[in-house]
Design a protein around this motif. Structure first.
Motif, PDB file in Angstrom:
ATOM      1  N   CYS A  65      73.075 -44.645  92.678  1.00  0.00           N
ATOM      2  CA  CYS A  65      72.876 -45.013  91.271  1.00  0.00           C
ATOM      3  C   CYS A  65      72.368 -46.447  91.152  1.00  0.00           C
ATOM      4  O   CYS A  65      71.479 -46.744  90.350  1.00  0.00           O
TER       5      CYS A  65
ATOM      6  N   LYS B 176      71.958 -45.765  84.863  1.00  0.00           N
ATOM      7  CA  LYS B 176      73.098 -45.924  85.759  1.00  0.00           C
ATOM      8  C   LYS B 176      74.370 -45.342  85.142  1.00  0.00           C
ATOM      9  O   LYS B 176      75.140 -44.659  85.822  1.00  0.00           O
TER      10      LYS B 176
ATOM     11  N   CYS C  36      74.062 -41.642  85.340  1.00  0.00           N
ATOM     12  CA  CYS C  36      74.182 -41.207  86.727  1.00  0.00           C
ATOM     13  C   CYS C  36      75.652 -41.167  87.145  1.00  0.00           C
ATOM     14  O   CYS C  36      76.118 -40.186  87.732  1.00  0.00           O
ATOM     15  N   ARG C  37      76.381 -42.212  86.820  1.00  0.00           N
ATOM     16  CA  ARG C  37      77.797 -42.263  87.207  1.00  0.00           C
ATOM     17  C   ARG C  37      78.629 -41.280  86.410  1.00  0.00           C
ATOM     18  O   ARG C  37      79.569 -40.695  86.926  1.00  0.00           O
ATOM     19  N   ALA C  38      78.291 -41.081  85.140  1.00  0.00           N
ATOM     20  CA  ALA C  38      79.053 -40.157  84.301  1.00  0.00           C
ATOM     21  C   ALA C  38      78.864 -38.716  84.781  1.00  0.00           C
ATOM     22  O   ALA C  38      79.799 -37.925  84.772  1.00  0.00           O
ATOM     23  N   ALA C  39      77.645 -38.399  85.190  1.00  0.00           N
ATOM     24  CA  ALA C  39      77.356 -37.042  85.659  1.00  0.00           C
ATOM     25  C   ALA C  39      77.887 -36.837  87.072  1.00  0.00           C
ATOM     26  O   ALA C  39      77.974 -35.704  87.546  1.00  0.00           O
ATOM     27  N   ASN C  40      78.198 -37.949  87.760  1.00  0.00           N
ATOM     28  CA  ASN C  40      78.726 -37.894  89.123  1.00  0.00           C
ATOM     29  C   ASN C  40      77.802 -37.106  90.050  1.00  0.00           C
ATOM     30  O   ASN C  40      78.248 -36.376  90.913  1.00  0.00           O
ATOM     31  N   GLN C  41      76.493 -37.275  89.819  1.00  0.00           N
ATOM     32  CA  GLN C  41      75.541 -36.539  90.627  1.00  0.00           C
ATOM     33  C   GLN C  41      75.183 -37.256  91.931  1.00  0.00           C
ATOM     34  O   GLN C  41      74.743 -36.629  92.870  1.00  0.00           O
ATOM     35  N   LYS C  42      75.396 -38.560  91.972  1.00  0.00           N
ATOM     36  CA  LYS C  42      75.036 -39.342  93.158  1.00  0.00           C
ATOM     37  C   LYS C  42      76.157 -40.322  93.462  1.00  0.00           C
ATOM     38  O   LYS C  42      77.025 -40.573  92.634  1.00  0.00           O
ATOM     39  N   SER C  43      76.073 -40.911  94.644  1.00  0.00           N
ATOM     40  CA  SER C  43      77.041 -41.957  94.973  1.00  0.00           C
ATOM     41  C   SER C  43      76.707 -43.216  94.174  1.00  0.00           C
ATOM     42  O   SER C  43      75.609 -43.353  93.633  1.00  0.00           O
ATOM     43  N   ASN C  44      77.644 -44.130  94.125  1.00  0.00           N
ATOM     44  CA  ASN C  44      77.427 -45.374  93.385  1.00  0.00           C
ATOM     45  C   ASN C  44      76.244 -46.150  93.954  1.00  0.00           C
ATOM     46  O   ASN C  44      75.457 -46.716  93.208  1.00  0.00           O
TER      47      ASN C  44
END
Length: 85
Positions: free
Chosen positions: A65, A51, A54-62
């Motif tokens: 994630c 998670k 995922c959030r650091a890469a900003n590849q998906k919405s929260n």
């Protein structure tokens, strides 16, 4: 007089074997529980890491994630069930 003594020895031997087999079963269950706990804890840690990544890469919405985290944790729970049962 000899027959009752043999019977007593036989009963004591059987009781001793039963007690030992119960201790072995308890040890096996303990090891399974510990392995299950380890699998579950590893899955939780992996879910946290996923998670954060995922959030650091900003590849998906929260929410995406979060769903990935839930899926990872659910996989760990299933692995724990597989170990225990």
């Amino acid at each position: 007089m000899v027959a009752p003594r043999r019977r007593t020895i036989g009963i004591l031997a059987a009781a001793g074997l039963l007690a030992l087999s119960g201790a072995t079963l308890a040890t096996d269950q303990s090891q399974q529980r510990q392995a299950g706990r380890n699998a579950n804890q590893n899955a939780k840690q992996q879910a946290r890491s996923n998670k954060v990544d995922c959030r650091a890469a900003n590849q998906k919405s929260n929410s995406q994630c979060r769903q990935d985290k839930r899926d990872t944790k659910q996989g760990g729970r299933q692995q724990k069930r597989d170990i225990k049962y």
